[in-house]
Design an enzyme around this catalytic site. Structure first.
Site, short mmCIF file in Angstrom:
data_model
loop_
_atom_site.label_atom_id
_atom_site.label_comp_id
_atom_site.label_asym_id
_atom_site.label_seq_id
_atom_site.Cartn_x
_atom_site.Cartn_y
_atom_site.Cartn_z
N GLU A 135 0.53 -15.29 -3.22
CA GLU A 135 1.36 -14.12 -3.50
C GLU A 135 1.13 -13.06 -2.42
O GLU A 135 0.06 -13.07 -1.78
CB GLU A 135 1.00 -13.52 -4.86
CG GLU A 135 -0.40 -12.91 -4.88
CD GLU A 135 -0.99 -12.73 -6.26
OE1 GLU A 135 -1.34 -13.75 -6.88
OE2 GLU A 135 -1.09 -11.58 -6.70
N LYS A 137 0.03 -9.85 -0.39
CA LYS A 137 -1.01 -8.84 -0.53
C LYS A 137 -0.34 -7.49 -0.29
O LYS A 137 0.12 -7.20 0.82
CB LYS A 137 -2.14 -9.08 0.48
CG LYS A 137 -3.27 -8.10 0.32
CD LYS A 137 -4.48 -8.53 1.13
CE LYS A 137 -5.70 -7.70 0.82
NZ LYS A 137 -5.58 -6.30 1.20
N ASP A 139 0.21 -3.65 0.30
CA ASP A 139 -0.57 -2.64 1.00
C ASP A 139 -0.45 -1.29 0.28
O ASP A 139 0.31 -0.42 0.68
CB ASP A 139 -0.07 -2.54 2.45
CG ASP A 139 -1.11 -1.92 3.36
OD1 ASP A 139 -2.23 -1.67 2.88
OD2 ASP A 139 -0.80 -1.70 4.54
N TYR A 246 -1.16 -7.84 -11.01
CA TYR A 246 -1.56 -9.16 -10.50
C TYR A 246 -2.95 -9.61 -10.94
O TYR A 246 -3.41 -10.68 -10.56
CB TYR A 246 -1.46 -9.21 -8.98
CG TYR A 246 -2.23 -8.10 -8.25
CD1 TYR A 246 -3.62 -8.03 -8.32
CD2 TYR A 246 -1.57 -7.15 -7.49
CE1 TYR A 246 -4.32 -7.02 -7.68
CE2 TYR A 246 -2.26 -6.15 -6.84
CZ TYR A 246 -3.64 -6.09 -6.94
OH TYR A 246 -4.34 -5.10 -6.32
N LYS A 334 -4.68 -12.83 6.12
CA LYS A 334 -4.03 -11.66 6.75
C LYS A 334 -2.98 -12.07 7.78
O LYS A 334 -3.11 -13.12 8.41
CB LYS A 334 -5.10 -10.79 7.45
CG LYS A 334 -6.22 -10.32 6.55
CD LYS A 334 -5.75 -9.47 5.38
CE LYS A 334 -5.39 -8.08 5.78
NZ LYS A 334 -6.51 -7.21 6.00
N CYS A 439 8.79 16.58 38.70
CA CYS A 439 8.67 16.72 37.25
C CYS A 439 10.06 16.88 36.64
O CYS A 439 10.82 17.76 37.06
CB CYS A 439 7.81 17.93 36.93
SG CYS A 439 7.80 18.34 35.19
N CYS A 442 10.36 20.68 35.17
CA CYS A 442 10.40 21.91 35.96
C CYS A 442 10.73 21.69 37.43
O CYS A 442 10.86 22.65 38.18
CB CYS A 442 9.08 22.66 35.83
SG CYS A 442 7.70 21.85 36.67
N CYS A 463 2.53 16.51 37.13
CA CYS A 463 3.35 17.64 37.56
C CYS A 463 2.40 18.71 38.10
O CYS A 463 1.37 19.02 37.50
CB CYS A 463 4.10 18.17 36.34
SG CYS A 463 4.71 19.83 36.52
N CYS A 469 5.60 25.18 34.24
CA CYS A 469 6.29 24.02 33.69
C CYS A 469 6.43 24.19 32.18
O CYS A 469 5.43 24.24 31.46
CB CYS A 469 5.52 22.75 34.00
SG CYS A 469 6.26 21.31 33.22
S1 IVH Z 1 -6.49 -9.71 -6.32
C1 IVH Z 1 -10.71 -10.06 -7.74
N1 IVH Z 1 -4.02 -9.68 -5.49
O1 IVH Z 1 -6.42 -6.11 -2.02
C2 IVH Z 1 -9.60 -9.86 -6.81
N2 IVH Z 1 -5.48 -8.00 -4.69
O2 IVH Z 1 -9.07 -6.59 -0.62
C3 IVH Z 1 -8.74 -8.74 -7.19
N3 IVH Z 1 -4.41 -6.37 -3.22
O3 IVH Z 1 -8.56 -4.11 -3.90
C4 IVH Z 1 -7.69 -8.48 -6.23
N4 IVH Z 1 -2.39 -7.24 -3.29
O4 IVH Z 1 -6.09 -3.49 -3.86
C5 IVH Z 1 -5.22 -9.10 -5.42
N5 IVH Z 1 -1.78 -9.73 -4.87
C6 IVH Z 1 -2.97 -9.15 -4.81
C7 IVH Z 1 -3.21 -8.01 -4.05
C8 IVH Z 1 -4.48 -7.46 -4.01
C9 IVH Z 1 -3.15 -6.26 -2.81
C10 IVH Z 1 -5.50 -5.46 -2.82
C11 IVH Z 1 -6.27 -4.87 -3.96
C12 IVH Z 1 -7.71 -5.19 -3.68
C13 IVH Z 1 -7.67 -5.53 -2.24
C14 IVH Z 1 -8.74 -6.55 -1.94
#
Ligand code: IVH
Length: 721
Positions: A135, A137, A139, A246, A334, A439, A442, A463, A469
């Site tokens: 799924e 991640k 931000d 999640y 990542k 420049c 100026c 410049c 300027c």
């Molecule tokens: S699971 C025990 N699922 O990533 C694990 N974390 O580096 C609990 N995060 O602090 C986290 N999307 O803020 C999980 N789909 C996702 C996530 C997620 C973002 C963040 C979360 C966590 C950090 C971990």
């Protein structure tokens, strides 16, 4: 003197030394000041101080109240929110710790992860498929929501993973967070997930804040964090936050026995769940989902920075358990730096405060990793020609021409770079770029100086117009009022340009005589377009509030070449007062004298910086501007720092990943307080890396270079606070 002024004067007095009368005056002043900031946040949606500064005001208020409980004002700041002493929010201990995730950076790391899981479980291929979920991640920032008999009872941020902040009132304002769960819900459940802000909401919020003259958020994550951690929930309510569920914490009963079914349950109870989540049975499938999500990243309306894989069966999760603060059953894969091709439409030359002519690529706007990129820095004229810093070829020596199709790379928050050119797509008529020798602002000559000592020609063309300027003058002023310099609220780039154009503010000292001149002027500030009586008064107050200023900020504000914040601090610490510093800089002109030697002996100050300082002070017009400024402003004496006995004194520290117990600015200040130097990048010179969750390339580099890495908690343990 008004209450506020009297209070501000006392702000530097240690709380233990305050007299009763002083405490009463300061509480009065703090109440007014905090109320004013609340109003700016709440009614104008245009905060004029950082959250950290606001928290500091509240902390001081609370500390004074703690010492003089009988002086607490009935309608003072602490009466309005149930503020805990430390941060303005109450604390909530997590029944089940909130963990972070380990990172994987490539396919091999993912293979290794699945291999580790299988070995740990002795789950050999004969036992069948090991299912995992994949799924996005998100931000944002994580939040834990506790429900009792289906009703929301509290919401807590992650905090240090063990204890978070009570943000219940704020969480209740988020429409994705149900107040009452529906369906068959166990008596006690803790649903966890990510609070985030969608791109379009983020852009609208920033536009609104900018229109109100306030500061804007750097990215949606900061906007989400800043909005959730508001002391007034009405402000959070006005911010468009969202939530994806999640994970979970304490549960009186587990309704399902797999991760994927649990998340589906959350949807049944009324939560939003991420639609891109998939259940996979092989590493190949995981990677397929990863690449699919990576491709759709640009189309998503929210930021993601990777894909999270989790073992699906909960009994296996249970057996796998944790290593330090991360589960063995999950990993975050990542995304690498984002790349995309687009067309270079033009090369624009910007003139900076030191006269540097910086070429900027004007690109056909392109989305790279969810962010629209339309500019990229081109550094200098050699860079355009395909020549690197030490004369080596870059991009295979290919020069950049207007009309070229170029490859853009964007990694995290780093400024986008042009990393390659597709020569097959170069238009036949494209010509090598001719860098201007005058420049553009100026018309003065722009030259590449020869460094007297090294004999090398500077890569930067400058410049020679100095203060005539307009670009240099306005850039200097913008630097002077910027956040880490004088930080004058309501005095930003827009005001500098307008005031300069109308001849109202041509040099720093003019800022401080603005009010006095305004009183005598025929056309008053309050009558100018975009201004009114209140905004003019606020601006004058903000200016007056900066008439005394920390020495290091003052030195930094002068915009001397090579004197950034770090060097300004070193100088302030070494000389202690403006008088001592300026006398020494004038005396250091004699390179045979003691003052020159002393300057070069300061740890961290090299010849280049020393030269720049001496040159600045030797220039008559700089001294004239300084004299005028010092009639208006008093730099405070610098606090002598005693870092003796500090375990990090003299060390170079890098903070990376997301810090949960302090902001970046706080981390930096704290490290410096303990005598360490903070750097933004990891190299062989780095002594220590403090890595929070989500740390990526810097962490990897530290590991490659064998640099010591500790967690944020480890950092607090180390420095003992
Ligand atoms: S699971 C025990 N699922 O990533 C694990 N974390 O580096 C609990 N995060 O602090 C986290 N999307 O803020 C999980 N789909 C996702 C996530 C997620 C973002 C963040 C979360 C966590 C950090 C971990």
């Amino acid at each position: 003197m008004s209450d506020m002024d009297a209070g501000a004067e006392l702000r530097n007095v240690a709380i233990e030394s305050l007299t009763r009368d002083q405490a009463a005056a300061e509480l009065q002043a703090l109440a007014q000041e905090i109320a004013e900031h609340d109003r700016r946040y709440h009614q104008e949606d245009a905060p004029t101080i950082s959250d950290a500064d606001y928290d500091a005001l509240r902390r001081r208020n609370n500390a004074i109240e703690a010492r003089f409980p009988d002086l607490v004002l009935a309608d003072g700041p602490s009466a309005q929110v149930g503020a805990a002493p430390a941060s303005g929010f109450g604390k909530i201990a997590h029944a089940v710790p909130m963990l972070s995730l380990d990172n994987a950076f490539d396919d091999e790391d993912v293979q290794d992860f699945v291999g580790r899981v299988r070995r740990f479980l002795k789950f050999d291929p004969l036992m069948g498929a090991l299912a995992l979920t994949a799924e996005p991640k998100i931000d944002g920032l994580s939040l834990s929501l506790r429900y009792e008999r289906g009703k929301l009872v509290h919401a807590a941020t992650r905090g240090d993973g063990t204890t978070g902040e009570n943000v219940t009132a704020n969480a209740r304002t988020i429409k994705d967070i149900p107040e009452q769960l529906t369906g068959d819900v166990p008596d006690e459940v803790e649903v966890r997930g990510e609070v985030y802000m969608a791109h379009k909401d983020f852009q609208a919020l920033n536009a609104r804040m900018e229109a109100n003259g306030g500061k804007v958020f750097a990215n949606p994550r900061n906007a989400a964090a800043g909005s959730l951690r508001q002391l007034k929930s009405e402000i959070t309510a006005s911010r468009p936050l969202r939530f994806f569920a999640y994970a979970w914490g304490e549960m009186s009963a587990l309704p399902k026995d797999t991760q994927s079914e649990m998340v589906q349950c959350f949807a049944d109870w009324g939560f939003q769940i991420n639609p891109l989540m998939k259940r996979c049975e092989t590493v190949e499938e995981l990677l397929e989902v990863y690449h699919g999500i990576e491709e759709s990243r640009a189309q998503l309306d929210y930021d993601i920075d990777g894909v999270v894989y989790k073992v699906d069966r909960l009994d296996l999760q249970e057996r796998l358990g944790f290593v330090s603060r991360s589960p063995r059953w999950a990993i975050a894969h990542k995304f690498p730096a984002e790349q995309a091709y687009t067309v270079l439409n033009d090369i624009e030359i910007q003139v900076g405060r030191t006269g540097a002519l910086t070429p900027v690529a004007k690109l056909e706007p392109i989305t790279v990793g969810g962010v629209v990129v339309s500019n990229a820095t081109l550094h200098n004229e050699d860079y355009i020609k395909g020549i690197g810093q030490d004369g080596e070829p870059i991009r295979g020596g290919k020069d950049l021409r207007v009309g070229d199709t170029v490859k853009i790379q964007r990694a995290g928050d780093v400024i986008p770079q042009i990393v390659d050119i597709d020569l097959d797509k170069r238009p036949a008529e494209a010509q090598p770029f001719e860098f201007p020798t005058v420049c553009p602002a100026c018309g003065s000559h722009a030259v590449r100086e020869e460094n007297e000592k090294t004999g090398r020609i500077d890569a930067i063309r400058r410049c020679t117009g100095g203060l005539i300027c307009p670009a240099q003058a306005t850039e200097k002023l913008k630097h002077f009022v910027s956040r880490n310099a004088f930080d004058i609220e309501g005095f930003g780039d827009k005001q500098v340009d307008a005031f300069y154009q109308d001849g109202l503010v041509m040099a720093p000292a003019d800022i401080f005589t603005l009010e006095e001149r305004d009183k005598r002027a025929l056309t008053k500030l309050r009558n100018r377009e975009g201004w009114g009586a209140v905004s003019a008064k606020n601006l004058f107050e903000a200016i007056n509030a900066r008439r005394d200023i920390d020495l290091n900020r003052f030195i930094f504000a002068l915009g001397i070449r090579h004197v950034g914040e770090g060097n300004a601090k070193l100088l302030a610490r070494a000389y202690g007062s403006w008088g001592a510093f300026s006398n020494a800089m004038v005396a250091a002109h004699d390179e045979a004298g003691e003052a020159w030697t002393d300057l070069n002996d300061i740890d961290g100050i090299g010849h280049i910086v020393a030269d720049a300082l001496v040159e600045f002070f030797a220039e008559a017009h700089n001294r004239d501007q300084l004299d005028a400024l010092l009639e208006q402003v008093i730099p405070r004496e610098a606090e002598k720092i005693d870092a003796s006995g500090s375990p990090v004194a003299g060390k170079t520290v890098v903070f990376t990943g997301s810090l949960e117990r302090m902001t970046r600015d706080e981390a930096k200040a704290m490290a410096e307080r303990f005598g360490a130097k903070v750097s933004g990048s990891v190299s062989r010179k780095t002594d220590l890396v403090v890595a929070g969750p989500g740390a990526g390339s810097k962490l990897k580099k530290a590991q490659d270079l064998d640099v010591e890495v500790i967690s944020e908690d480890g950092w607090f343990d180390l420095v003992g606070s």
